[in-house]
Design a protein around this motif. Structure first.
Motif, PDB file in Angstrom:
ATOM      1  N   LEU A   1      -2.818   9.823   2.623  1.00  0.00           N
ATOM      2  CA  LEU A   1      -3.405  10.138   1.316  1.00  0.00           C
ATOM      3  C   LEU A   1      -4.331   8.985   0.965  1.00  0.00           C
ATOM      4  N   PRO A   2      -5.624   9.230   0.839  1.00  0.00           N
ATOM      5  CA  PRO A   2      -6.526   8.123   0.509  1.00  0.00           C
ATOM      6  C   PRO A   2      -6.153   7.499  -0.827  1.00  0.00           C
ATOM      7  N   LEU A   3      -6.168   6.183  -0.892  1.00  0.00           N
ATOM      8  CA  LEU A   3      -5.979   5.525  -2.176  1.00  0.00           C
ATOM      9  C   LEU A   3      -7.223   5.697  -3.037  1.00  0.00           C
ATOM     10  N   VAL A   4      -8.389   5.667  -2.400  1.00  0.00           N
ATOM     11  CA  VAL A   4      -9.668   5.802  -3.102  1.00  0.00           C
ATOM     12  C   VAL A   4     -10.225   7.192  -2.838  1.00  0.00           C
ATOM     13  N   ASP A   5     -10.497   7.947  -3.908  1.00  0.00           N
ATOM     14  CA  ASP A   5     -11.009   9.304  -3.770  1.00  0.00           C
ATOM     15  C   ASP A   5     -12.527   9.363  -3.782  1.00  0.00           C
TER      16      ASP A   5
ATOM     17  N   LEU B   1       0.815  -1.212   0.000  1.00  0.00           N
ATOM     18  CA  LEU B   1       0.000   0.000   0.000  1.00  0.00           C
ATOM     19  C   LEU B   1       0.852   1.266   0.000  1.00  0.00           C
ATOM     20  N   ASP B   2       1.954   1.281   0.752  1.00  0.00           N
ATOM     21  CA  ASP B   2       2.770   2.495   0.788  1.00  0.00           C
ATOM     22  C   ASP B   2       3.384   2.801  -0.573  1.00  0.00           C
ATOM     23  N   GLN B   3       3.691   1.752  -1.348  1.00  0.00           N
ATOM     24  CA  GLN B   3       4.199   1.970  -2.699  1.00  0.00           C
ATOM     25  C   GLN B   3       3.119   2.582  -3.588  1.00  0.00           C
ATOM     26  N   LEU B   4       1.890   2.115  -3.434  1.00  0.00           N
ATOM     27  CA  LEU B   4       0.791   2.649  -4.239  1.00  0.00           C
ATOM     28  C   LEU B   4       0.508   4.096  -3.883  1.00  0.00           C
TER      29      LEU B   4
ATOM     30  N   ALA C   1     -21.209  -6.080  -5.765  1.00  0.00           N
ATOM     31  CA  ALA C   1     -21.689  -5.770  -4.418  1.00  0.00           C
ATOM     32  C   ALA C   1     -22.168  -6.993  -3.652  1.00  0.00           C
ATOM     33  N   ASP C   2     -21.987  -8.199  -4.204  1.00  0.00           N
ATOM     34  CA  ASP C   2     -22.459  -9.401  -3.510  1.00  0.00           C
ATOM     35  C   ASP C   2     -21.328 -10.223  -2.914  1.00  0.00           C
ATOM     36  N   LEU C   3     -20.115  -9.649  -2.822  1.00  0.00           N
ATOM     37  CA  LEU C   3     -18.979 -10.401  -2.310  1.00  0.00           C
ATOM     38  C   LEU C   3     -19.067 -10.566  -0.797  1.00  0.00           C
ATOM     39  N   ARG C   4     -18.644 -11.745  -0.327  1.00  0.00           N
ATOM     40  CA  ARG C   4     -18.578 -12.032   1.105  1.00  0.00           C
ATOM     41  C   ARG C   4     -17.113 -12.163   1.525  1.00  0.00           C
ATOM     42  N   ASP C   5     -16.860 -11.918   2.827  1.00  0.00           N
ATOM     43  CA  ASP C   5     -15.491 -11.960   3.350  1.00  0.00           C
ATOM     44  C   ASP C   5     -14.570 -11.101   2.480  1.00  0.00           C
ATOM     45  N   PHE C   6     -15.015  -9.891   2.210  1.00  0.00           N
ATOM     46  CA  PHE C   6     -14.345  -9.014   1.259  1.00  0.00           C
ATOM     47  C   PHE C   6     -13.006  -8.521   1.795  1.00  0.00           C
ATOM     48  N   SER C   7     -12.015  -8.501   0.917  1.00  0.00           N
ATOM     49  CA  SER C   7     -10.703  -7.953   1.232  1.00  0.00           C
ATOM     50  C   SER C   7     -10.455  -6.714   0.382  1.00  0.00           C
ATOM     51  N   SER C   8      -9.850  -5.691   0.984  1.00  0.00           N
ATOM     52  CA  SER C   8      -9.556  -4.470   0.225  1.00  0.00           C
ATOM     53  C   SER C   8      -8.516  -4.709  -0.860  1.00  0.00           C
ATOM     54  N   ALA C   9      -7.859  -5.883  -0.848  1.00  0.00           N
ATOM     55  CA  ALA C   9      -6.914  -6.219  -1.916  1.00  0.00           C
ATOM     56  C   ALA C   9      -7.624  -6.344  -3.255  1.00  0.00           C
TER      57      ALA C   9
ATOM     58  N   ARG D   1     -12.281   1.747   5.597  1.00  0.00           N
ATOM     59  CA  ARG D   1     -11.311   1.512   6.686  1.00  0.00           C
ATOM     60  C   ARG D   1      -9.882   1.380   6.159  1.00  0.00           C
ATOM     61  N   ASP D   2      -9.704   0.605   5.086  1.00  0.00           N
ATOM     62  CA  ASP D   2      -8.350   0.269   4.638  1.00  0.00           C
ATOM     63  C   ASP D   2      -7.783   1.232   3.606  1.00  0.00           C
ATOM     64  N   LEU D   3      -8.647   1.880   2.824  1.00  0.00           N
ATOM     65  CA  LEU D   3      -8.145   2.617   1.670  1.00  0.00           C
ATOM     66  C   LEU D   3      -8.543   4.091   1.638  1.00  0.00           C
ATOM     67  N   ILE D   4      -9.298   4.547   2.660  1.00  0.00           N
ATOM     68  CA  ILE D   4      -9.703   5.959   2.691  1.00  0.00           C
ATOM     69  C   ILE D   4      -9.388   6.589   4.045  1.00  0.00           C
TER      70      ILE D   4
END
Length: 316
Positions: free
Chosen positions: A65-69, A21-24, A130-138, A57-60
């Motif tokens: 700096l938020p990864l997702v705007d 994430l820090d590289q991104l 939008a129907d994913l379960r056990d979703f990962s921010s990856a 939580r993970d990307l904003i």
């Protein structure tokens, strides 16, 4: 696979772990690239909230700096609490019919994705089902990553394992029975994609706005094929994000999906028209089998770059 595809598979297939994430964030800051995440949603109150919460939580939230705007849920006519749950979790919720109201909306996933270009502004647009379960921010950071670090990459698909109940690798039945044979036979350059129909992919806006969008379930295959012809194989890539868990559809729904995908492929092969764009399936009733006939999606939306509301917004 073709030698060209073998080389592509080795050079353009990555893991989400390859780009921390820090590289991104560093690459995003240097380039000034903005990222929009879009969740097309129809009656997904059970899962959409958790997906939004993980992305926030993970990307904003809490990042220097938020990864997702932008995090946008486009509701395509839910009758449950999808919009309420998504908004409470922290997404901006937009109804499909409120986007480009000049053009009456039709039902279909591709219709929602096409309209989402007018509801977002990011340089990179990332679609997530939008129907994913056990979703990962990856699922987001993984596929956005190459677009931030590889200037020549324009379109990135997620790849993953798709279990069916307790059977590993048995999900993706339409992929294996319809899409993969079509791609291998007619577009062999795309034979290296592990999940060509997957709903998780990130694309540069500059490419998306040049592509037509099939309005229904053919949208993933259509965009992939058209992207190949527009920017070439080396501009496409895929990233391994682990395991995808979601709600599986029944066999008849899969049949309708397969028909739409076949129609999308047929149109691109001949630019002609199906003689009979309908699919008849059978259900057992009290007195025997009952035929049910469904229309196959035959409409496509034009490239967004040619829509006056979109081009006008860019000029403004």
């Amino acid at each position: 696979m073709l030698e060209e595809v073998e080389r592509w598979f080795a050079d353009r297939s990555w893991s989400a772990a390859d780009r921390p994430l820090d590289q991104l964030l560093s690459a995003k800051r240097a380039a000034g690239t903005t990222v929009s995440v879009v969740l097309p949603a129809l009656d997904e109150e059970e899962t959409v909230g958790a997906i939004v919460e993980v992305i926030r939580r993970d990307l904003i939230d809490g990042l220097p700096l938020p990864l997702v705007d932008e995090l946008v849920v486009v509701d395509s006519g839910s009758t449950d609490r999808t919009a309420e749950v998504a908004a409470k979790a922290g997404a901006r919720v937009v109804h499909r019919d409120d986007i480009l109201p000049r053009i009456p909306a039709v039902h279909g996933k591709g219709e929602v994705l096409w309209r989402s270009l007018l509801a977002t502004t990011g340089d990179v647009v990332c679609f997530v089902d939008a129907d994913l379960r056990d979703f990962s921010s990856a699922f987001v950071s993984g596929i956005v990553g190459p677009l931030l670090t590889e200037p020549d990459v324009q379109f990135v698909k997620a790849m993953y394992d798709r279990p069916l109940a307790d059977a590993p690798g048995q999900g993706g039945r339409v992929t294996e029975l319809v899409a993969r044979p079509l791609l291998n036979l007619h577009w062999p350059q795309l034979a290296g994609f592990v999940q060509p129909l997957g709903g998780e992919y990130a694309v540069r806006r500059a490419l998306l706005e040049r592509l037509p969008f099939p309005v229904g379930y053919g949208v993933e295959l259509g965009l992939l094929v058209d992207a190949l012809h527009t920017v070439g194989l080396d501009a496409l890539a895929q990233v391994d994000v682990g395991v995808r868990l979601h709600r599986h559809q029944d066999g008849q729904a899969l049949g309708r999906m397969a028909a739409a995908i076949y129609r999308t492929a047929q149109l691109r092969l001949s630019r002609g028209h199906l003689v009979r764009p309908e699919l008849t399936q059978f259900e057992r009733g009290p007195d025997g089998f009952v035929p049910r006939t469904y229309p196959v999606d035959t409409e496509e939306r034009p490239p967004m770059a040619g829509v006056k509301e979109y081009s006008g917004r860019r000029v403004a």
